[in-house]
Scaffold this motif. Structure first.
Motif, PDB file in Angstrom:
ATOM      1  N   UNK A 182       0.837  -1.208   0.000  1.00  0.00           N
ATOM      2  CA  UNK A 182       0.000   0.000   0.000  1.00  0.00           C
ATOM      3  C   UNK A 182       0.866   1.250   0.000  1.00  0.00           C
ATOM      4  N   UNK A 183       1.866   1.275   0.864  1.00  0.00           N
ATOM      5  CA  UNK A 183       2.738   2.454   0.969  1.00  0.00           C
ATOM      6  C   UNK A 183       3.638   2.574  -0.266  1.00  0.00           C
ATOM      7  N   UNK A 225      13.592   6.306   2.584  1.00  0.00           N
ATOM      8  CA  UNK A 225      13.258   7.154   3.726  1.00  0.00           C
ATOM      9  C   UNK A 225      11.782   7.499   3.747  1.00  0.00           C
ATOM     10  N   UNK A 226      11.237   7.877   2.594  1.00  0.00           N
ATOM     11  CA  UNK A 226       9.813   8.221   2.489  1.00  0.00           C
ATOM     12  C   UNK A 226       8.941   7.002   2.771  1.00  0.00           C
ATOM     13  N   UNK A 227       9.302   5.880   2.175  1.00  0.00           N
ATOM     14  CA  UNK A 227       8.542   4.638   2.362  1.00  0.00           C
ATOM     15  C   UNK A 227       8.537   4.233   3.837  1.00  0.00           C
ATOM     16  N   UNK A 228       9.689   4.288   4.473  1.00  0.00           N
ATOM     17  CA  UNK A 228       9.819   3.944   5.890  1.00  0.00           C
ATOM     18  C   UNK A 228       8.963   4.863   6.749  1.00  0.00           C
ATOM     19  N   UNK A 263       1.743   4.533   9.699  1.00  0.00           N
ATOM     20  CA  UNK A 263       0.497   3.787   9.478  1.00  0.00           C
ATOM     21  C   UNK A 263      -0.110   3.365  10.813  1.00  0.00           C
ATOM     22  N   UNK A 264      -1.443   3.357  10.852  1.00  0.00           N
ATOM     23  CA  UNK A 264      -2.162   3.040  12.097  1.00  0.00           C
ATOM     24  C   UNK A 264      -1.788   1.665  12.654  1.00  0.00           C
ATOM     25  N   UNK A 265      -1.642   0.689  11.763  1.00  0.00           N
ATOM     26  CA  UNK A 265      -1.412  -0.679  12.236  1.00  0.00           C
ATOM     27  C   UNK A 265       0.075  -1.036  12.365  1.00  0.00           C
ATOM     28  N   UNK A 266       0.972  -0.071  12.174  1.00  0.00           N
ATOM     29  CA  UNK A 266       2.418  -0.355  12.232  1.00  0.00           C
ATOM     30  C   UNK A 266       2.852  -0.893  13.592  1.00  0.00           C
TER      31      UNK A 266
END
Length: 194
Positions: free
Chosen positions: A131-132, A176-179, A185-188
């Motif tokens: 998704x990301x 960096x952006x992906x991380x 993310x809420x479920x991270x």
């Protein structure tokens, strides 16, 4: 706790990872009918059963390719439980009322249950990453896909017709952006702790 012994049915996982048609045919012949029967007897039809099987096969392929699946129980128990839980989750999504996953613990191999939970966590992590990743721009996606496939950044730069310095910097910025997005993310947090 001692490390569980790898089950001889690991051959199915390896066969899926290698896209071995004989192993895949064997899975469809020996294990899928039980899943289809179960889903058809639990508010589903043959097409829905095939969809569940297909999703689970893709999930197993991805997990096997990532070398994170070590089978410690019979494949049949593991595969059936994965498909069963997937189907019950599908019913839960489409039903207005909750569906209780009532496991018959006498028939469930504890090792199969642990493996299913690991696979479901792998799937959630994979979905979050995908998704990301899709939120990234085309150039970032291209740079990252190539750098995952080709280990040499020099080759990646050559393939993209850019300098080595540019591709290294771009990869670093994209990761960096992906991380950052994944961590926001809420479920991270719940996935991280598993």
């Amino acid at each position: 706790m001692e490390k569980s012994k790898i089950h001889p049915d690991q051959k199915y996982i390896e066969g899926i990872a290698e896209n071995d048609s004989a192993i895949i045919r064997s899975i469809y012949k020996n294990f899928v009918p039980k899943v289809v029967f179960y889903i058809m007897n639990n508010s589903g039809d043959k097409d829905q059963a095939q969809d569940v099987v297909q999703e689970i096969m893709i999930l197993l392929f991805n997990q096997a390719k990532a070398n994170t699946l070590q089978l410690t129980c019979p494949f049949d128990a593991y595969f059936f439980l994965l498909c069963k839980r997937k189907w019950l989750n599908e019913l839960k999504k489409t039903s207005n009322k909750g569906v209780t996953i009532n496991e018959d613990f006498a028939s469930i191999n504890e090792s199969a249950l642990e493996l299913v939970e690991e696979t479901e966590q792998f799937d959630e992590k994979q979905q979050l990453f995908d998704t990301m990743f899709q939120k990234l721009g085309d150039k970032c996606q291209e740079v990252l896909k190539l750098s995952f496939a080709i280990k040499s950044m020099e080759e990646v730069a050559e393939k993209l017709n850019v300098t080595y310095g540019y591709v290294r910097k771009k990869k670093s910025l994209c990761i960096g952006q992906l991380t950052q997005w994944i961590q926001e993310a809420k479920n991270f947090k719940s996935l991280k702790n598993n």
